[in-house]
Design an enzyme around this catalytic site. Structure first.
Site, short mmCIF file in Angstrom:
data_model
loop_
_atom_site.label_atom_id
_atom_site.label_comp_id
_atom_site.label_asym_id
_atom_site.label_seq_id
_atom_site.Cartn_x
_atom_site.Cartn_y
_atom_site.Cartn_z
N ARG A 33 -1.65 -8.21 9.67
CA ARG A 33 -1.22 -9.37 10.43
C ARG A 33 -2.10 -9.61 11.65
O ARG A 33 -2.36 -10.76 12.04
CB ARG A 33 0.25 -9.20 10.84
CG ARG A 33 1.20 -9.27 9.65
CD ARG A 33 2.57 -8.73 9.99
NE ARG A 33 3.18 -9.47 11.08
CZ ARG A 33 4.21 -9.03 11.80
NH1 ARG A 33 4.74 -7.84 11.53
NH2 ARG A 33 4.72 -9.77 12.77
N TYR A 51 -3.07 -6.33 -0.10
CA TYR A 51 -2.14 -7.27 0.50
C TYR A 51 -2.69 -8.69 0.39
O TYR A 51 -3.91 -8.90 0.35
CB TYR A 51 -1.94 -6.98 1.99
CG TYR A 51 -1.01 -5.84 2.31
CD1 TYR A 51 0.35 -6.07 2.54
CD2 TYR A 51 -1.47 -4.53 2.41
CE1 TYR A 51 1.21 -5.03 2.85
CE2 TYR A 51 -0.62 -3.49 2.73
CZ TYR A 51 0.72 -3.76 2.94
OH TYR A 51 1.58 -2.72 3.24
N ARG A 73 4.99 2.00 4.00
CA ARG A 73 6.08 1.28 4.63
C ARG A 73 5.63 -0.12 5.00
O ARG A 73 4.50 -0.32 5.46
CB ARG A 73 6.59 2.02 5.87
CG ARG A 73 5.56 2.30 6.94
CD ARG A 73 6.18 3.17 8.01
NE ARG A 73 5.24 3.44 9.10
CZ ARG A 73 5.49 4.32 10.08
NH1 ARG A 73 6.63 4.98 10.09
NH2 ARG A 73 4.61 4.53 11.03
N ASP A 84 6.61 -3.66 7.23
CA ASP A 84 7.35 -4.01 8.43
C ASP A 84 8.47 -5.00 8.14
O ASP A 84 8.56 -5.57 7.04
CB ASP A 84 6.39 -4.62 9.47
CG ASP A 84 5.42 -3.59 10.03
OD1 ASP A 84 5.75 -2.39 9.99
OD2 ASP A 84 4.34 -4.00 10.51
#
Length: 250
Positions: free
Chosen positions: A194, A109, A49, A51
């Site tokens: 993040r 990522y 998932r 965000d």
């Protein structure tokens, strides 16, 4: 029959991947499109998932249906039906036990940072006006590969059973007019990338030394790490699966 669907999306308009009450998500839109075109209720299970506001250049999900006679035609019809910020690349017939989430063994990522305000990156990257020491940031990033418990970078009150992740690659690079952080691991915690980027930017701005990363990780305390950077600069870029699960079910 089980199918994997490969797709990408620009996350600005969505409250992440996973279905939520009273909020539009990528999963909801994809399920609606598949259900409409296949004329049955389709539920999809994603590789993970993302965000709210996070993008995906490569994402996978699986769903069950009757055998699809023309997979390329369905891909074409899906792309005509879906909004412009979601695109399907391919359908893969799978062995029945294949699972988009549990069979994925590696995820990558990227996070994009730009050194000056740009209207062309307004929704694509995080603008940092201060000079950044990339060498120091990469020294700090290398310490991530020496640890496995990343509770300090996890969103609070999450429902995970373990904070252990196998980080296999973490590197900052200058690419054209932006600075790109690439990180690869077997799994990621909510908000982890993040929070890591925010902490590494503190190193780059001289607010902390690279060695302080080790103490932050050891603390297991989210408040010890840096602030989370905006979601708009984060991209899921690669999801890897064992080759054998892509054997077609004839």
């Amino acid at each position: 029959m089980r199918y994997f669907i490969q797709f990408s999306y620009f996350g600005k308009a969505y409250h992440g991947w996973q279905n939520q009450p009273n909020a539009i998500t990528v999963q909801e839109v994809l399920e609606k499109a598949l259900s409409t075109l296949l004329r049955q209720t389709i539920e999809v299970v994603g590789a993970g998932r993302t965000d709210t506001g996070v993008h995906a250049r490569e994402m996978f999900a699986h769903f069950n249906t009757e055998k699809i006679e023309d997979e390329a035609e369905l891909v074409y019809r899906l792309n005509a039906f879906l909004p412009e910020d979601i695109a399907v690349q391919q359908l893969y017939p799978m062995v029945p036990e294949a699972h988009a989430r549990f069979d994925a063994f590696e995820r990558t990522y990227e996070y994009w940072v730009v050194p000056e305000k740009s209207p062309f990156y307004a929704d694509l990257a995080h603008f940092v006006k201060y000079p950044l020491d990339i060498e120091q940031m990469n020294k700090a990033a290398a310490y991530l590969l020496e640890h496995s418990d990343f509770e300090c970078f996890s969103k609070s009150n999450t429902d995970v059973k373990t904070y252990r992740c196998d980080v296999r690659h973490a590197l900052w690079e200058e690419k054209e007019d932006k600075l790109v952080f690439t990180i690869t691991a077997d799994r990621f915690l909510r908000n982890m990338v993040r929070a890591i980027v925010g902490t590494l930017l503190d190193v780059g701005m001289g607010k902390m030394t690279p060695e302080e990363i080790k103490a932050i990780i050891a603390s297991k305390n989210r408040s010890e790490a840096g602030v989370s950077v905006p979601a708009k600069g984060l991209y899921l870029t690669k999801v890897l699966y064992p080759k054998e699960i892509f054997d077609e079910q004839k």
